[in-house]
Design an enzyme around this catalytic site. Structure first.
Site, PDB file in Angstrom:
ATOM      1  CB  CYS A  90      36.383  36.926  37.596  1.00 54.51           C
ATOM      2  SG  CYS A  90      37.607  36.824  38.884  1.00 54.51           S
ATOM      3  CB  THR A  91      32.640  39.445  34.645  1.00 53.96           C
ATOM      4  OG1 THR A  91      32.045  38.434  35.362  1.00 53.96           O
ATOM      5  CG2 THR A  91      31.481  39.911  33.314  1.00 53.96           C
TER       6      THR A  91
END
Ligand code: BEZ
Length: 211
Positions: free
Chosen positions: A45-46
């Site tokens: 997600c980062t």
């Protein structure tokens, strides 16, 4: 029930990292890309949020606003954004919805209990300026999304909304398009003055009409 293409994107009010929003008002006349993250402080997600932030101008040029959602709270999101900015060498430039009670995740059917009963899957909704859902894609948590593909799909959606064409496999902006079957050969010169080539009666190409 799962949301389907052509359904109205459900409206909601939510806290985000850029303030409280009413989703439909926030969209205004823009298109939207709403995409979910299984959780804050997760590696894939980062990278996704960093990648999307770097592409913001490309989405804006197409009149598309991006908004992410994760079922963590606002404080968590704010701390995570520092990490995103640091590790992805960018500055987050669009909102992340805080959804700790899973209201929005439930509304958009983003939790698939047989995959995980707490975290969302990676859902993507492309929403038209008419607030209708134009595209849904669901990825598993373990696979990061391809944001260039989302730009490509937006190009196709916006083109095919205005012209009687469809776009072939692996099409990219600027390439030849397919004339939709409902257009008769007699109509082609009026609709596609740049010409066309017929491979089969049902397979007819024309240069991209809006280029
Ligand atoms: C991630 O975003 O890195 C991730 C989240 C949930 C499961 C696996 C990976």
């Amino acid at each position: 029930m799962a949301l389907r293409l052509g359904d109205e994107a459900p409206n909601f009010s939510a806290e985000t990292t850029e303030g409280t929003i009413d989703f439909h008002s926030w969209l205004g006349d823009s298109w939207g890309v709403l995409f979910s993250h299984p959780a804050d402080y997760t590696p894939v997600c980062t990278t996704e949020l960093g990648t999307a932030a770097k592409l913001k101008d490309d989405f804006s040029r197409r009149n598309v606003k991006m908004i992410a959602i994760s079922v963590d709270d606002l404080e968590s999101h704010k701390g995570w954004i520092n990490d995103i900015n640091e590790t992805q060498r960018t500055t987050m430039n669009f909102p992340i919805i805080a959804d700790p009670d899973k209201t929005v995740a439930t509304l958009y059917d983003m939790i698939h209990p047989n995959a995980d009963d707490k975290m969302t899957v990676r859902s993507v909704f492309v929403i038209g300026s008419d607030k209708k859902i134009k595209l849904t894609i669901t990825y598993p948590a373990s696979t990061g999304r391809n944001f260039q593909e989302l730009l490509r799909v937006v190009d196709s959606l916006q083109l095919t909304a205005k012209h009687k064409v469809a776009t072939p496999a692996n099409w990219k902006d600027g390439e030849d398009c397919i004339i939709v079957p409902a257009v008769t050969n007699d109509e082609i010169p009026g609709l596609f003055p740049k010409g066309h080539r017929e491979i089969k009666p049902y397979l007819r190409y024309t240069p991209q009409p809006n280029k």
